[in-house]
Each structure stands twice: as C-alpha cells, then as structure tokens.
Scaffold this motif. Structure first.
Motif, PDB file in Angstrom:
ATOM      1  N   ILE A 108       0.838  -1.206   0.000  1.00  0.00           N
ATOM      2  CA  ILE A 108       0.000   0.000   0.000  1.00  0.00           C
ATOM      3  C   ILE A 108       0.872   1.255   0.000  1.00  0.00           C
ATOM      4  O   ILE A 108       0.612   2.211  -0.736  1.00  0.00           O
ATOM      5  N   ASP A 109       1.926   1.257   0.816  1.00  0.00           N
ATOM      6  CA  ASP A 109       2.832   2.416   0.862  1.00  0.00           C
ATOM      7  C   ASP A 109       3.482   2.643  -0.493  1.00  0.00           C
ATOM      8  O   ASP A 109       3.601   3.787  -0.956  1.00  0.00           O
ATOM      9  N   ASN A 110       3.914   1.549  -1.142  1.00  0.00           N
ATOM     10  CA  ASN A 110       4.541   1.670  -2.462  1.00  0.00           C
ATOM     11  C   ASN A 110       3.531   2.114  -3.517  1.00  0.00           C
ATOM     12  O   ASN A 110       3.879   2.850  -4.444  1.00  0.00           O
ATOM     13  N   PHE A 111       2.276   1.670  -3.372  1.00  0.00           N
ATOM     14  CA  PHE A 111       1.226   2.115  -4.294  1.00  0.00           C
ATOM     15  C   PHE A 111       1.014   3.623  -4.173  1.00  0.00           C
ATOM     16  O   PHE A 111       0.917   4.329  -5.179  1.00  0.00           O
ATOM     17  N   ASN A 112       0.951   4.107  -2.925  1.00  0.00           N
ATOM     18  CA  ASN A 112       0.775   5.551  -2.708  1.00  0.00           C
ATOM     19  C   ASN A 112       1.963   6.330  -3.264  1.00  0.00           C
ATOM     20  O   ASN A 112       1.795   7.419  -3.836  1.00  0.00           O
ATOM     21  N   LEU A 113       3.166   5.775  -3.093  1.00  0.00           N
ATOM     22  CA  LEU A 113       4.367   6.423  -3.634  1.00  0.00           C
ATOM     23  C   LEU A 113       4.302   6.451  -5.157  1.00  0.00           C
ATOM     24  O   LEU A 113       4.628   7.465  -5.788  1.00  0.00           O
ATOM     25  N   MET A 114       3.880   5.333  -5.764  1.00  0.00           N
ATOM     26  CA  MET A 114       3.756   5.272  -7.223  1.00  0.00           C
ATOM     27  C   MET A 114       2.750   6.298  -7.727  1.00  0.00           C
ATOM     28  O   MET A 114       2.999   7.001  -8.722  1.00  0.00           O
ATOM     29  N   ALA A 115       1.596   6.401  -7.034  1.00  0.00           N
ATOM     30  CA  ALA A 115       0.573   7.366  -7.447  1.00  0.00           C
ATOM     31  C   ALA A 115       1.104   8.792  -7.375  1.00  0.00           C
ATOM     32  O   ALA A 115       0.849   9.606  -8.263  1.00  0.00           O
ATOM     33  N   ALA A 116       1.867   9.084  -6.310  1.00  0.00           N
ATOM     34  CA  ALA A 116       2.435  10.428  -6.153  1.00  0.00           C
ATOM     35  C   ALA A 116       3.450  10.717  -7.261  1.00  0.00           C
ATOM     36  O   ALA A 116       3.479  11.823  -7.821  1.00  0.00           O
ATOM     37  N   GLU A 117       4.292   9.715  -7.587  1.00  0.00           N
ATOM     38  CA  GLU A 117       5.283   9.899  -8.653  1.00  0.00           C
ATOM     39  C   GLU A 117       4.609  10.076 -10.011  1.00  0.00           C
ATOM     40  O   GLU A 117       5.025  10.906 -10.820  1.00  0.00           O
ATOM     41  N   LEU A 118       3.564   9.273 -10.268  1.00  0.00           N
ATOM     42  CA  LEU A 118       2.831   9.410 -11.531  1.00  0.00           C
ATOM     43  C   LEU A 118       2.161  10.775 -11.639  1.00  0.00           C
ATOM     44  O   LEU A 118       2.088  11.352 -12.723  1.00  0.00           O
ATOM     45  N   LYS A 119       1.693  11.283 -10.504  1.00  0.00           N
ATOM     46  CA  LYS A 119       1.088  12.616 -10.493  1.00  0.00           C
ATOM     47  C   LYS A 119       2.122  13.663 -10.874  1.00  0.00           C
ATOM     48  O   LYS A 119       1.856  14.571 -11.678  1.00  0.00           O
ATOM     49  N   ASN A 120       3.346  13.528 -10.302  1.00  0.00           N
ATOM     50  CA  ASN A 120       4.419  14.473 -10.636  1.00  0.00           C
ATOM     51  C   ASN A 120       4.795  14.376 -12.110  1.00  0.00           C
ATOM     52  O   ASN A 120       5.005  15.394 -12.778  1.00  0.00           O
ATOM     53  N   VAL A 121       4.881  13.128 -12.620  1.00  0.00           N
ATOM     54  CA  VAL A 121       5.221  12.938 -14.034  1.00  0.00           C
ATOM     55  C   VAL A 121       4.145  13.556 -14.921  1.00  0.00           C
ATOM     56  O   VAL A 121       4.442  14.195 -15.933  1.00  0.00           O
ATOM     57  N   ASP A 122       2.883  13.384 -14.520  1.00  0.00           N
ATOM     58  CA  ASP A 122       1.781  13.937 -15.290  1.00  0.00           C
ATOM     59  C   ASP A 122       1.836  15.460 -15.315  1.00  0.00           C
ATOM     60  O   ASP A 122       1.615  16.087 -16.354  1.00  0.00           O
TER      61      ASP A 122
END
Length: 354
Positions: A108-122
């Motif tokens: 779950i922590d890694n999923f939240n980190l991935m979502a945050a990184e994808l948001k930054n990339v977007d």
C-alpha cells in the motif's frame, strides 16, 4: 525473507483462530442442544448427529470467515479500486494505511508512492506540452505576420529585407527548438543505450567549441581566459561537445558587451572538473533552483534568443556520465557552471594557460 515469513504466520494464525472459534462455538451450541435433549433424542441416529455437528461447524466457520475476510480483504479491495483509478488517469488516489506493517502494508505504501510519482510525471508532462506549444507557436505567429507583410506591394525594400531577416531568424529558432527536443528525447532515454565512449583530449575539444562559437563572442567583444590542463579523457565525445557548446553559448548570451568568460579544466580527485564562468548579469536564488528545468529562462529579456532547453540538456549529459553539475551565481556578478565528470581522464600533462 522476514516479511514473507511474517505474512505466512499471519495467514496461519488467522486460519487457526477461525478453526478454534468455530470449534468453541460449535461445542457450546452442541452442549446447549444436549441440555435441552435434542442431541440425546437422536442417540439412535449417529449419522444424523454427525451431520448436525458438521453442518453447524460449516455454518459457523463460514460466518466467521465472512466477517474476518471483510476486514482482511479490505486493503486488497482498496488496491484493486486504486489501480482502476490509476488506469483512468486519476493520480490523486491515496489508500489509507494506519495499522498494517507487513507486506500488504508495504504494498500500500509503495502504491501511494507510485501514485504520487505518476502525479508528478503527469504535471511535468502537461507543463512540458504547454511550454513546448508556446515556444513553437511564438515563432510561427511571427513568421506568418511578416510573411503577410511581404505580400504588401507598397512595402519598401528596406522593410522587405527586415521582414525576410526576421523570418529567417525565426525559422532558425524553430530548427534549433526541434533539434533540442530530439536531443533531449535521446538523452532522456539514454539509460537503455550504451554511451559511445572514445578517448580524446578534453582541452582540444574545448578549444574547438570556442572556435565554433567565435562569431558569437567576437560580436559582443568578449575576452576569453583559458586555463586548460592537457587531459586525455574517455567519454561520449559527441555528447560532451554538445555540453560545452550549450554552456559556452549560455555564458556568451548572458555576458555584457566587452565582458570576460573564463574556461578551465583540471583534475579533481578521481574526476575532471570543467568551470565556465562569466561576469554577466548573474541570476537570483530562485533562478538557480530552476535553471535546469525544461523551458525555464531566468531573464525575460533573453527569451527571444533561447528556448530554455540548453541547460536541461547539459545537466542530463553530465548525469549520463555519472557526474554532477553545480551553478554558483549572484545577481549582477555573473555565473559559474561547474561540471564534475568522475573517473574519465587517463593522463595529465602540465597546464597550458592562454
């Protein structure tokens, strides 16, 4: 390995508790049935008694499992819904994880980190598209405007020549923008590509860059001060050529007329250090933080002569070689760009100063 064992133990412990709970509750129910005489009345029907016992265990075990699984599977269901939101392009999704400290919690922590990184990339992607559209649109609008003027039969010869000169200048700007976009795309995907390294003399390469830009620094009457150690290096010659051209162009662009640019290269521990220093307009602290961002241009008065990609490309080239780039500057007192490229030199002879 420890986390894996932890998850297995948690799973076994959950099953164990369900079985124990089922046995205890079933036992209590059977004792109750015995007290009211229901079980005793079936003493002549062993299979029926066995069926009642098994059926009660199945019903109670299933009920407990449903209650427990709802809590256990909630984080997994949240992850499934979260991945659906990610697939839709919603990167604002965040899954709460206040209690889980096992592999599922880590997931779950890694999923939240991935979502945050994808948001930054977007955000970076959208910003890139916006900036690129603006940079591309501006010269096209300018070319169209001056091309229309050329259709005017009453336009003087002087105005025609000025319009033609501006059109040529803007087409050159478009050409440079296109080449820089292609180069940036190439080096940003360079992780999967082996650098084309070769052995050559760094000081000679720097002198060649200075010669290629001679028209630019002579036009502003800039004095060059060189302090170049004779170093043989092993690196991607084409990319480093682009690096020095970008940095020296930048120094020329922001130098005053009659200013001075100092270029030096030397051994720095197990690395090579190249300094390119000007005594021009300098930059603010804010500009220093964003100077390597795509399309960022600190001085609005120079927007027409650049596209904000040169330093982004330069920083990426240094990064590809495992090095780092630093900038030191004060507003009104010039800037120094320091490129440190680790372990790429093979020999050194005494410094040549000119």
């Amino acid at each position: 390995m420890r986390r894996s064992r932890s998850l297995k133990l948690q799973f076994v412990w959950t099953i164990f508790l369900i079985l124990v709970s089922t046995s205890m509750i079933s036992g209590v129910i059977l004792l109750g049935l015995m007290k009211i005489g229901v079980i005793n009345s079936l003493s002549g029907y062993p299979f029926l008694r066995l069926a009642i016992t098994l059926l009660s265990c199945v019903i109670i075990g299933t009920t407990i499992s449903l209650v427990v699984s709802k809590r256990i599977l909630k984080p997994i269901n949240d992850l499934v819904e979260g991945t659906k939101e990610i697939a839709k392009g919603n990167f604002e999704i965040h899954i709460e994880n206040d209690t889980l400290k096992d592999e599922l919690g880590a997931l779950i922590d890694n999923f939240n980190l991935m979502a945050a990184e994808l948001k930054n990339v977007d955000l970076v992607h959208n910003d890139f598209i916006t900036n690129f559209s603006h940079e591309f649109k501006t010269p096209i609008v300018s070319i169209r405007g001056f091309a229309k003027q050329l259709n005017n039969p009453n336009l003087s010869e002087k105005d025609k020549q000025e319009s033609i000169a501006i059109i040529l200048e803007e087409t050159e700007r478009l050409s440079n923008l296109s080449m820089n976009i292609l180069l940036l795309s190439k080096i940003e995907n360079q992780k999967k590509i082996t650098l084309k390294k070769s052995s050559y003399y760094l000081d000679e390469q720097l002198r060649m860059c200075i010669l290629l830009l001679q028209n630019l620094w002579e036009e502003k009457n800039i004095e060059l001060s060189l302090d170049l150690a004779h170093l043989r290096v092993t690196a991607d010659e084409e990319l480093l050529m682009q690096l020095w051209l970008n940095l020296i162009k930048n120094a020329i662009r922001y130098s005053h007329i009659g200013g001075t640019i100092t270029i030096s290269c030397s051994v720095f521990g197990n690395a090579v250090k190249v300094n390119i220093q000007d005594n021009g307009i300098g930059m603010t602290d804010y500009a220093q933080k964003h100077i390597f961002d795509k399309f960022y241009q600190g001085d609005p008065s120079h927007h027409a002569v650049g596209n904000g990609l040169g330093l982004t490309i330069a920083a990426r080239i240094v990064q590809l070689h495992g090095g780092k780039m630093q900038v030191k500057s004060k507003q009104g007192k010039g800037a120094t760009f320091i490129s440190i490229l680790p372990a790429i030199y093979t020999e050194e002879t005494p410094t040549i100063t000119s």
